[in-house]
Design an enzyme around this catalytic site. Structure first.
Site, short mmCIF file in Angstrom:
data_model
loop_
_atom_site.label_atom_id
_atom_site.label_comp_id
_atom_site.label_asym_id
_atom_site.label_seq_id
_atom_site.Cartn_x
_atom_site.Cartn_y
_atom_site.Cartn_z
N ALA A 122 0.82 -1.21 0.00
CA ALA A 122 0.00 0.00 0.00
C ALA A 122 0.86 1.26 0.00
CB ALA A 122 -0.95 -0.01 1.20
N LEU A 137 3.19 2.06 2.06
CA LEU A 137 3.40 2.57 3.42
C LEU A 137 4.65 1.96 4.04
CD1 LEU A 137 -0.34 2.49 4.45
CD2 LEU A 137 1.00 4.47 3.74
N SER A 138 5.49 1.43 3.17
CA SER A 138 6.81 1.00 3.59
C SER A 138 6.79 -0.20 4.53
CB SER A 138 7.50 2.19 4.25
OG SER A 138 8.83 1.95 4.41
N ASP A 191 12.83 5.33 3.75
CA ASP A 191 11.93 4.44 4.49
C ASP A 191 12.63 3.81 5.69
OD1 ASP A 191 10.36 5.12 2.38
OD2 ASP A 191 10.42 3.16 1.41
C1 GLA Z 1 9.98 4.12 -2.23
C2 GLA Z 1 11.46 4.04 -1.90
C3 GLA Z 1 11.91 5.31 -1.19
C4 GLA Z 1 11.54 6.54 -2.01
C5 GLA Z 1 10.06 6.50 -2.38
C6 GLA Z 1 9.69 7.62 -3.32
O1 GLA Z 1 9.23 4.17 -1.05
O2 GLA Z 1 11.69 2.94 -1.04
O3 GLA Z 1 13.30 5.26 -0.96
O4 GLA Z 1 12.36 6.62 -3.14
O5 GLA Z 1 9.73 5.28 -3.01
O6 GLA Z 1 9.81 8.85 -2.68
#
Ligand code: GLA
Length: 363
Positions: A98, A100-101, A147
């Site tokens: 989603a 959200l890492s 992230d």
């Molecule tokens: C993903 C990557 C991040 C960043 C974002 C875009 O989440 O893991 O490092 O590049 O995309 O801002």
């Protein structure tokens, strides 16, 4: 040994972290927890996926969720901070795919739990590096460090202004709540769009160096350089560079607006950022464009697709007194347009990685 780490919403500063620019993420209350016990070999269990036993850490990756864990173990081994083997269990309250890492929550939490199990206490910078290298060098996602950095350094009630070129970190108070509206379009980053954008940015940087030798990142250029960028670069590359340059300026302005409590200005910058993603970076999806449009119409300060894009979630900042009405209306508008209600939830800014467990000790 148990540890947990949060997912994140990036308020603004999208696709700037691999271009030397700033980012402004917030750690979520939703987290991923890892429990690991010493064992003769490696097995991985998850509340969401099939259990995998007898994993060979140096064998080719399986191309599934266990790759992130194998990547972490390999990187910990390189530091001499991996246990010889472990049974690992994963549980999460984060939606996966989603934007959200969830992957950084997994890698940072497992780096913490497994290094502690090996009797090592890595500092936050080391945890970030292990998690980043696992994703970038092992799994092969050409991400930046945003992230992993927020998953490790998040602090309650604050957003983190992280200057990726210098490593500088500055906490900005974020006392309120933000809302997350999931588009329901799942994106797996190993799919390649992020890697392709990264290649385009490297190409754009190479063009820019012809006239600015010594330039180390696209984000070093300023809005005043845009006419020259637009004259010299082929149109798609000029658009990608324009996003990075304007987003860099917007992100620093947004951190200032948040520090001043000027949510009106912050919201306007979020919407501008979304438009830049839509028109120049081309990383949005119609569902996200729709949510941002209706959020603004219904009276939110602002909204923006957060994370890599091509699906994922929108962050919405509604005025507190009207949030129930605005969020309900966004949900209804979405359902009318797409025939299904979106998942929506709110969070405050939460803390980063931590050791968990009954005998939780200071870390
Ligand atoms: C993903 C990557 C991040 C960043 C974002 C875009 O989440 O893991 O490092 O590049 O995309 O801002």
């Amino acid at each position: 040994m148990s540890a947990s780490a949060p997912g994140r919403v990036n308020l603004i500063g999208e696709h700037t972290d691999y271009n030397g620019g700033p980012v402004l993420p917030v750690a979520l209350e939703r987290r991923t927890a890892i429990t690991a016990a010493l064992a003769d070999n490696w097995s991985f269990a998850s509340s969401l996926e099939e259990t995998v036993t007898g994993v060979e850490i140096e064998a080719p990756l399986r191309r599934d969720w266990t790759d992130y864990l194998v990547g972490v173990v390999r990187e910990l081994r390189a530091l001499g901070a991996a246990p010889p083997g472990a049974s690992v269990a994963v549980a999460t309250t984060l939606p996966v795919g989603a934007g959200l890492s969830s992957s950084a929550a997994l890698t940072v939490a497992s780096a913490k739990a497994l290094s502690l199990l090996a009797g090592r206490r890595l500092d936050l910078a080391q945890l970030v590096e292990v998690a980043f290298r696992a994703e970038y060098h092992q799994v092969g996602v050409r991400c930046g460090r945003m992230d992993q950095t927020i998953a490790a350094h998040g602090a309650r009630g604050t957003a983190l202004l992280f200057e990726t070129a210098t490593g500088g970190m500055h906490r900005v108070p974020f006392p309120g709540r933000l809302w997350v509206v999931e588009t329901g379009i799942s994106h797996r980053l190993t799919g390649g769009e992020l890697n392709e954008r990264r290649r385009e940015c490297e190409e754009a940087l190479a063009y820019c160096r012809e006239w600015r030798p010594g330039l180390s990142h696209l984000a070093q250029l300023s809005p005043g350089d845009l006419p020259e960028v637009e004259r010299r670069l082929p149109p798609p590359l000029a658009a990608r560079a324009r996003h990075v340059i304007t987003e860099t300026a917007r992100t620093r302005a947004a951190a200032g607006a948040l520090a001043d409590g000027n949510l009106q200005l912050l919201g306007a910058l979020l919407v501008e950022g979304h438009e830049s993603l839509r028109l120049d970076y081309r990383s949005t999806v119609p569902e996200a464009d729709h949510i941002v449009g209706t959020a603004v119409q219904r009276g939110a300060y602002g909204a923006r697709l957060t994370g890599a894009g091509w699906g994922g979630a929108v962050v919405v900042l509604p005025p507190q007194q009207q949030e129930a009405r605005i969020m309900a209306e966004i949900g209804q508008d979405f359902e009318q347009a797409f025939g299904r209600p979106p998942q929506m939830w709110s969070t405050r800014a939460a803390g980063g990685v931590r050791r968990e467990g009954l005998s939780r000790q200071p870390v």
